[in-house]
Structure formats: C-alpha cells, structure tokens
Design an enzyme around this catalytic site. Structure first.
Site, short mmCIF file in Angstrom:
data_model
loop_
_atom_site.label_atom_id
_atom_site.label_comp_id
_atom_site.label_asym_id
_atom_site.label_seq_id
_atom_site.Cartn_x
_atom_site.Cartn_y
_atom_site.Cartn_z
N THR A 209 -5.27 2.40 -4.02
CA THR A 209 -4.48 2.86 -2.88
C THR A 209 -3.01 2.51 -2.98
OG1 THR A 209 -6.38 2.86 -1.42
CG2 THR A 209 -4.24 2.72 -0.38
N HIS A 359 -6.95 9.00 -3.29
CA HIS A 359 -7.88 8.93 -4.42
C HIS A 359 -9.26 9.32 -3.93
CE1 HIS A 359 -9.40 5.28 -2.58
NE2 HIS A 359 -8.17 4.79 -2.55
#
Length: 887
Positions: A209, A359
């Site tokens: 992240t 993601h």
C-alpha cells in the site's frame, strides 16, 4: 491498511503523515494496534504525536482545510493522526446522532445541531443534508437508478473554474472483484459501464500500500520516490520507517512531488487526500460535499477519499471468502452516497471521479510458508523483511562475515519444490524498477504467488496454539493477475462507455494533472500514453528530436586491410565468390541516405562501391529507423535479410531489425560455416571487433543479433556472419539466445502471421534503469575495447489482427518485448541443465518488459514512422505483455 501479512481483527492504519512547507499534508494514523505475527514493525507501539495540546475549541472549525501548527490544537481531518485535536473535536466534528440517512419521518425535521446530517428544509441552502435527502424527501431518484448519460461538456454551477476531481481510492481491491457486478456493487458497476474503465490497472512492485499510494500521487516508481516498502531501513539515516513509528512523519523519507503539492504550487486548491481511520466513511463523504459547497475563493478543485476496505477483510478472510461480499457492498454504498450527494448539489455532471485501487489480494495462509532456516545456518545474523517478498540485510552493519553472494548461493535452487527465487537486486527483472535505491536491500527474494517467506517458524507461530489468523495477502510480482487492481474514470472529461487496455499506475499522475489543467512534475509516467481515456486532450505529446544522425558508408575497405583474426573468408568457395559477397554489402540507398552523411570518399587503399542509388525498401524497418537520442557516431548497414545501426563506439550494433514472415524457414548452419566470422568491408578495421579477443577471454564467447538460422539464401547467410552482426555473449547466455532465435522467433512469426524483430545490447552497470555512458561501463572482453552488455533486448511487433501480415498491417499493433539479463550462468532457471525447450521461454516471460523500458535503457526511440497517432504509439510503448491468464 496494507501491511505485511496482517492478522486478526484489529484497527488498521489509515495513511502516513507527511507535512510539507505548504499547508497540505497526507496522513496516516494508528489506533492502538494489536501486534501481528507478520507485522514488520517494532514490537512497541510508538506515539505518533509530535505534540499534544487539546486547549482551544473546534467550534466553527470542523475539518478546516488549513492545518494549524503547534502549539495550537487542530480540527482538521488529520488531527487524530497527531493526537493534536482540540478537546471537543469528537463532540463537535464526529457527530453520529440519528445516523447518516434521511427517513420519511425525518423529512422537514426541526434542525438539531447534534445530528450527524440533516433532513430539515434549510439543509440544502446550508450544505449539510444527508446524501439521500432529495430522494426520500423530494421524490427524486437515486443516481444509480438513472440511465447512463453522455456528458459531452461539464455542466457546472457558476463559479466553478474547472470540473473538480474526486479520487476515490480503495485498499486491496482485486480487479476480479468487479466480476461481482451490479448485484453486489450497483453504483461502482454504473461508474464502470457509463464511464471509462480498464480490465485492470497494474500496481508497482512491491504490491504494497505505501509504495503504491505514493506512486499514484507522484507518478514515480518506489525506487524513485523512496517509499520502497511498508517498512524500510535507510543506511544513511541509520533509521527505520514503520507503520507505527514516528519516522514516517519525517519529510526526508518522501521524494518526488505529489499531486496536491503540484496543485498548490500552480495556484489550484487541494482538499485533504487522506483521513484518520477514526473518521467514519459517511463523515468523509459529507465533508467532501461540504467542501464542494464552499465559496469560490475557498473551494478546492481536487479531493480524495480513502477506504481501508476491502483490504482488511481480504487479509482476514481471503479474496474468495464469502465474507468479502459485505465489505464490497459497504464500499458500493459509500460510492452511492457520494454520487447521490453530487446529484443533490447538481454536480453529478460537473465532477470527474476516479475510482481506483492500490493493489489486489491473493489467497495466502501460514501453511504455505518457506523458512530460511531450512536453507541457511545463520538466520539469526540476518534481518528479513518477511511475507510475500523477502528483503535481506545483515542484522549488524559491522558483521564482516556477511556476504550477500554466499547467501544467494545457499538459497539458489536447493529444493525441487522451492517457492522463492533469490536475486541480487541488480539482477531482478528490469520491469520491476526495484534496484536503484539505498533502502532496497542487496538480496531480494521473489516469492511464488500464494506463499510467504520467513526466517524461522518462531517468527510466524508466536502463539502456543500455532493458529493462523490470515487468509490473504499481497506484495507479489506486479504482473501476477491477483495483484491487479481497479480503475474507473467517470465524468465530463472521461470518455463515455469506453474500455481501454490495462496500464500501470505510474501513468495516472499525468492524467490527474491534465484533468486539473496542471503541468506535471517530472515523473516516471509517459505523458500522453493515456490520452485515449479523455474526451479532449489538453496535452499533445510530440516525438523527441533525433540527436545523432547516422553515417551511411559510401566506400569499402580492401580485404587486405583486415587482420581481425576471423576465420571465414578462407572457407568461401569458389574464391572469386568473396568479392561478390562483399559487393552485396553496398549501400542500397534511400532519400534518407542521399541526404545523410557518406563517410570517406578518398583513400588510397579504398575503392568506391557501385555509385548507383537504389530506392530502399522498408522491409526490415516497418516502423521507421530507430532514432538515437544522445551524441554518438554510428553507421546504417543494409543487408538482404536485416538492417543495423552499428556503433563505432561500442563496436557492435545499437539495434538490428529484421522482418520474418509466417512462411519463413529455419535452416541449419553448414559445417564449414561453424565458428565463422567475416570482416565487414564497409567498416574500418579500427571500428571492428577483433575475433582474437574471444580466443584470449575463455569466459566469453559471441553471438549474432540477426540469426543465421533465418537467412533467406546461402549467400545471405554470409551476411549474418559479418563481424558487424557480432556481439559478446557468455556461453551460458548463448543457450538462451540461440533458442530464442532458432525456435521462438519462428514460433512467434507462425502464430502472429509474421513479426518484426529489433534486438540489441543494453548497458546498465549502475542499475538505474537508464543508458550507461561510456565512463559507467565496467566490463570489457579481456584485452579489448569491446564492452560487455548487462542485458540484451528484443522487441517483437506484429499486427494485433493476426489475419493481417506484419508487413501489411493497417490497424493497431501488438508488441512483446524482453530485457534478458546477460549473465555467466543460468542459475535463475533451476532446470537449466535440461533441454532449452523446458525453461528458456519461461525465463523470457519472467523478463518481459515495456518498449519504454528499453528506450530508457538504450537511449533509442522506436516506432517513428507509422500512420498511427503518436499517442497510440505511446500506449503501445507502455504496454506490458504479462503472460498471465485473464482477470
């Protein structure tokens, strides 16, 4: 928030905080977090607060856009991150009374300032209605129930200089979640179907992240912006960055220029980009809507919403767990609140919305863990960043026995079922762009999808029960399909009902700048490559200027001048055929050649070639001659079967291009031509390689850029054995290259109805992803001035429509590119002792690359002569063939 293998049900971290001289920041806050087995951070929870002062009041200041500095207390959305909120922040700014929606019985209610949002008659004028007020109290429809409409021009209220941009980012949103469709996510599905979307968006590596959110904000790779992981160690700072440590607040970790700083520097107001996790999603949406209602001189033009879901649930339940449905419904509900709120403000045809993930998510459990203690005897001497990837450094910087190469050797191909592959960082696939930063450890482990790596079992099973508390994780190779995430663009500036090819998230920063009318800061994206997303383009890319024009040899040297130690011309039969073969090498000419530089017209030992100028056919340069974008000297060499741009500096081609038809045949090499190399009479002996160098260097051999196997005739085969087609190659690498040329090129030509192939050397000894200068090259063939490439590239282009031959394609193009590491061993492939058919193609797929990567590494520019628009060519150049199954 993303974390390395997070476990259990605990409060997640929302976003890091980074204060810059302008009064905008991005922030992460930590609630008191339960220590997780896979957490990278230190075991103690540090205070994230630079100061604590609760004196003062938030009355009239809730979610103020201006950040107040110490020692005053704060009321902005990040005061929780700093533990610096005024004492009444929760009471005044986080009201939840009567919930977040209007009901029939609330319509026309008497205003009560304690309510979270309002359903009173004056709420529209005061900008604090619940988002469904018009639907419940005035009979309007929900935005999601309206038909798709094409918004050809922004329909904004007076005072809006530009359409505002709202970035709705979701953590851990795997691209395949979109398949759940309107039954689970009707609002998101409407954004997708009515706007512009890609099948998926590719995150950067590592697929964590922190690196990806900051890449979205800056357009930079992690190695460029410095946030190379969720945790990292900087050897110069001698400091560690963790999710819960105080270091994350220090600006020295954060490189590049994020979007909100770009906006501020160019006079465009930016709202907050990140939120303390303690602020409910509904409050975040209502706050954005209230900011959109501010006076013209106060209203920001760009906003961001961030959701910790579905990442949190994906870690806990895995991406395929039935429990994932509810988190996705909740995200969709929040999107619906935003869109209903915009419609309520009459901004739904004005605002541009980007719905984007950072993601994906993969199915992972503790049971699938590789322990380094099964490979190494000294795991207590190393520090490992564990999980879906591994980064190894010495535990003590003074450990003189720490040897990365020895560790690599002890981790390489030790078990038949090994689920990770060790690399020195400079040997990682170039497409990962994960080497050129001191925070990236020298040793890197690429871990198989669905697996983890740890030092030893105790690092994972810290509890007596040995129970595993997670079912999902991310961080794997960014071409893996489970790591792909979502992109949707909706609004007046995005195209209507349009599907675009997948792209990488480094490209979004430029798009967001275009949406806001900003000039982007320098970044790793290719500006203009996503122009096809937008209805109108504010930026029109232009082809870079050629820096070095080529020479066109107009003479040939006498055979007697060459003493290169080459052993081929004496094998030519009959002897008078040698002169005939050399005459084949005359310049074929073209308009370009006529106006170019012909080198040398007078020399007592040289004779002019046939002076006639023939029109040159573009058979082997289907998309124009590659341009050299740096100062150098090189020659264009024409042959029947290929053309080359031969470097007088490197003594080898910068590029060699050839076109192979579907019907091309692979021929064998006659025995008398084995180990054959011929001098090229067009190039001075002083600018030619000396074959004796390869006899002196027992570790080095040579190969050819145009494959002799694909020669169209016996005479043309002699052209392929010219010294100007020769490049230095390790014997181990020749196995890879020979199989590629002999088998795979023919395979691709057969499958794709012909292909154009451009191949050449790459020099990147400092592993910065850019072309090395002569001074930066570190290795030469022993006793010579022949530089040894670090990699070889190949670009394979065909028609996207395989019914059209490559040389007659009038539609979109298809490209597959490779950057193959040139190494003295094939240890990367554990089965390299077997036949090449068992492993070479898989190795090449691992080292797939974008054409743009090759351009940066070579200083060349490709596809310069084509009927396609330049924006279309940029899209082609930034495409990555992942060889993954469909999402």
């Amino acid at each position: 928030m993303a974390r390395q293998g997070c476990l259990g049900s605990f409060q997640v971290i929302s976003l890091f905080t980074f204060a810059i001289s302008v009064n905008i920041c991005l922030g992460f806050t930590a609630s008191r977090i339960k220590r997780a087995e896979w957490d990278e951070g230190p075991p103690t929870v540090l205070s994230d607060s630079p100061w604590t002062n609760t004196s003062g009041s938030c009355k009239g200041r809730c979610f103020e856009l201006q950040e107040v500095g110490p020692p005053d207390c704060r009321c902005d959305n990040l005061c929780k991150s700093y533990s610096s909120c005024c004492h009444d922040f929760d009471e005044l700014c986080l009201k939840t009374a009567r919930g977040w929606e209007c009901t029939k019985d609330r319509c026309g209610e008497v205003r009560n300032e304690e309510n979270a949002c309002h359903c009173s008659e004056d709420c529209l004028s005061r900008g604090d209605c619940c988002t469904n007020y018009q639907v419940v109290c005035k009979g309007e429809s929900h935005w999601v129930d309206d038909d798709c409409e094409e918004i050809k021009v922004p329909e904004c209220p007076a005072g809006f200089v530009r359409p505002p941009l709202i970035i709705f980012s979701v953590d851990g949103f795997r691209a395949s979640y979109m398949k759940k469709g309107s039954k689970v996510m009707p609002n998101i599905e409407k954004l997708r179907s009515c706007g512009t979307h890609a099948p998926y968006m590719r995150p950067v590596y590592p697929t964590k992240t922190f690196p990806n959110l900051y890449t979205l904000a800056t357009g930079l790779y992690p190695e460029s912006h410095g946030i190379v992981g969720n945790s990292m160690y900087d050897p110069v700072f001698d400091a560690s960055f963790h999710l819960r440590g105080r270091e994350k607040f220090n600006h020295r970790w954060w490189g590049g220029q994020p979007l909100w700083i770009t906006a501020t520097k160019q006079g465009v107001r930016a709202g907050t980009f990140f939120w303390s996790v303690s602020i409910p999603h509904e409050r975040r949406i209502l706050t954005i809507l209230q900011w959109l209602s501010l006076p013209d001189n106060e209203r920001p033009s760009v906003y961001a919403f961030y959701s910790e879901q579905p990442d949190f649930s994906g870690h806990k339940y895995g991406p395929f767990g039935p429990e994932m449905t509810n988190p996705l419904r909740e995200i969709d509900k929040t999107v619906g609140q935003l869109m209903d709120g915009l419609k309520q403000l009459r901004l739904h045809r004005c605002v541009n919305v980007i719905f984007v993930g950072d993601h994906g998510m993969e199915d992972v459990t503790c049971d699938r863990t590789e322990f380094l203690s099964n490979y190494l005897t000294n795991v207590d001497d190393i520090t490992l960043v564990p999980g879906t990837l591994g980064r190894i450094r010495a535990k003590s910087i003074n450990n003189s026995k720490y040897d990365p190469k020895t560790i690599i050797a002890n981790l390489t191909c030790k078990k038949p079922d090994q689920h990770f592959k060790p690399y020195m960082k400079q040997h990682l696939p170039k497409r990962l762009h994960y080497a050129n930063n001191r925070r990236i450890e020298d040793i890197h482990l690429l871990v198989d999808r669905r697996w983890h790596v740890a030092r030893k079992p105790l690092d994972v099973y810290k509890k007596p029960s040995g129970k595993c508390f997670f079912q999902g994780d991310h961080g794997f190779d960014n071409k893996v399909n489970s790591m792909q995430t979502v992109f949707v663009g909706y609004g007046p500036t995005f195209k209507y009902r349009t599907k675009v090819p997948p792209f990488e998230n480094i490209e979004l920063y430029n798009v967001m700048c275009d949406l806001l009318g900003l000039k982007p800061a320098p970044n790793n994206g290719t500006h203009g490559s996503l122009n096809h997303l937008l209805r109108t383009n504010t930026f029109r890319p232009t082809m870079p200027d050629e820096v070095s024009r080529p020479n066109y040899p107009g003479i040939m040297y006498l055979q007697s001048e060459f003493d290169l130690g080459c052993t081929c011309d004496d094998k030519v039969e009959p002897k008078n055929k040698l002169e005939e073969l050399n005459k084949r090498l005359h310049t074929k000419g073209s308009t370009e050649a006529e106006t170019g530089k012909f080198r040398g017209s007078k020399h007592e030992n040289k004779k002019n070639l046939n002076g006639s100028v023939e029109p040159r056919k573009e058979r082997h340069l289907l998309y124009g001659r590659p341009a050299v974008l740096y100062r150098t000297s090189y020659d264009i060499l024409y042959h029947t079967d290929f053309e080359s741009g031969y470097s007088e500096i490197f003594l080898m081609p910068l590029w060699t291009s050839y076109t192979i038809s579907k019907q091309a045949e692979v021929s064998s090499i006659p025995e008398h031509l084995t180990n054959c190399v011929r001098p090229d009479v067009r190039v001075s002996p002083g600018f030619s390689q000396n074959c004796l160098a390869y006899k002196n260097d027992k570790q080095m051999s040579y190969g050819f850029l145009f494959p002799p196997y694909l020669s169209s005739s016996p005479e043309a085969k002699y052209d392929a054995f010219l010294v100007t087609n020769m490049v230095p190659m390790y014997p181990a690498f020749k196995r890879v290259w020979a199989y590629f040329q002999r088998v795979l090129v023919k395979k691709y030509a057969s499958e794709r109805n012909g292909v154009n192939v451009i191949s050449g050397p790459i020099f990147d000894y400092n592993y910065d992803g850019l072309r090395d200068t002569e001074d930066e090259i570190k290795q030469y063939v022993e006793g010579s001035s022949i530089p040894v490439p670090t990699h070889y590239y190949s670009i394979i282009t065909s028609c996207l429509d395989f019914t059209q031959p490559a040389d007659k394609c009038d539609g979109p193009l298809s490209v597959s590119s490779f950057i193959l590491p040139h190494r003295p061993d094939n240890d990367e492939s554990c089965n390299s002792s077997e036949d090449e058919s068992k492993w070479v193609e898989e190795l090449m797929k691992m080292h797939t690359a974008r054409v743009r990567d090759i351009e940066h590494l070579t200083g060349l520019d490709f596809y310069r002569k084509t009927s396609r628009s330049y924006s279309e060519i940029l899209t082609l150049k930034t495409y990555l063939h992942t060889y993954e199954s469909e999402i």
